[in-house]
Design a protein around this motif. Structure first.
Motif, mmCIF file in Angstrom:
data_model
loop_
_atom_site.group_PDB
_atom_site.id
_atom_site.type_symbol
_atom_site.label_atom_id
_atom_site.label_comp_id
_atom_site.label_asym_id
_atom_site.label_seq_id
_atom_site.Cartn_x
_atom_site.Cartn_y
_atom_site.Cartn_z
ATOM 1 N N CYS A 130 0.768 -1.308 -0.031
ATOM 2 C CA CYS A 130 -0.015 -0.144 -0.016
ATOM 3 C C CYS A 130 0.914 1.165 -0.044
ATOM 4 O O CYS A 130 1.796 1.309 0.858
ATOM 5 N N LYS A 131 0.758 2.061 -0.833
ATOM 6 C CA LYS A 131 1.343 3.326 -1.125
ATOM 7 C C LYS A 131 0.795 4.414 -0.314
ATOM 8 O O LYS A 131 1.352 5.369 0.112
ATOM 9 N N ALA A 132 -0.554 4.552 -0.171
ATOM 10 C CA ALA A 132 -1.208 5.455 0.261
ATOM 11 C C ALA A 132 -1.720 5.265 1.796
ATOM 12 O O ALA A 132 -0.996 4.283 2.356
ATOM 13 N N SER A 133 -2.880 5.402 2.260
ATOM 14 C CA SER A 133 -3.613 5.002 3.571
ATOM 15 C C SER A 133 -3.685 3.582 3.590
ATOM 16 O O SER A 133 -4.316 2.896 2.393
ATOM 17 N N PRO A 134 -3.242 2.869 4.470
ATOM 18 C CA PRO A 134 -3.493 1.407 4.612
ATOM 19 C C PRO A 134 -4.823 1.113 4.759
ATOM 20 O O PRO A 134 -5.154 -0.073 4.300
#
Length: 129
Positions: free
Chosen positions: A48-52
Motif C-alpha cells: 500500500c502506497k497511500a493510506s493502509p
C-alpha cells in the motif's frame, strides 16, 4: 479523566490487538494458522502506497493498520514493539497487560494529535519546577 477509555479510539485500537493477543494466549487456533493469516495481511498492507485503510478487509489487516497508527511495530505474528520501545510477546504477556499498554499508546497518540492541532498546547521546555 486521566484513566478513562470512553473515547471510541480506545476500543478501535485496543480491540483488534486484545483479540489477537487472546487468540495466542488461549490458543484459539494453531500457531501456523495465525502466522499465515498475519503474513498474508502484512503482505497485503506492505504494497500500500497511500493510506493502509484502503486495503483493510478483515480483522488481521485492521489489527496491523491500527497498530501502525499508534507506532507499534510487529516483529512477527507473535510479538510487537510498542511506541515506547517496549517488547510484547503474545505468548508470554497477558492480553490484559497488552491492552493496558495499547490504552497508554492511544493516550499519547491523542495528545500528539491535539498538540498538532493546537500549537503551543504542549510546552517545548519543562514548565514545572
Amino acid at each position: 479523566g486521566a484513566h478513562g477509555t470512553l473515547d471510541p479510539a480506545f476500543e478501535a485500537h485496543a480491540g483488534p490487538l486484545k483479540h489477537w493477543a487472546t487468540a495466542w494466549w488461549e490458543r484459539w487456533l494453531k500457531p501456523d494458522v495465525l502466522d499465515h493469516a498475519f503474513r498474508m495481511a502484512a503482505f497485503k498492507l506492505g504494497s500500500c502506497k497511500a493510506s493502509p485503510w484502503a486495503k483493510v478487509t478483515g480483522p488481521v489487516t485492521a489489527l496491523i493498520a491500527s497498530m501502525r497508527r499508534l507506532d507499534w511495530n510487529f516483529l512477527s505474528a507473535r510479538e510487537a514493539i510498542d511506541d515506547r520501545g517496549i517488547h510484547w510477546s503474545f505468548l508470554i504477556d497477558s492480553p490484559a497487560a497488552i491492552t493496558a499498554a495499547v490504552w497508554q499508546s492511544v493516550r499519547r497518540w491523542r495528545l500528539g494529535k491535539l498538540a498538532q492541532a493546537v500549537p503551543g498546547l504542549v510546552p517545548e521546555l519543562c514548565d514545572v519546577g
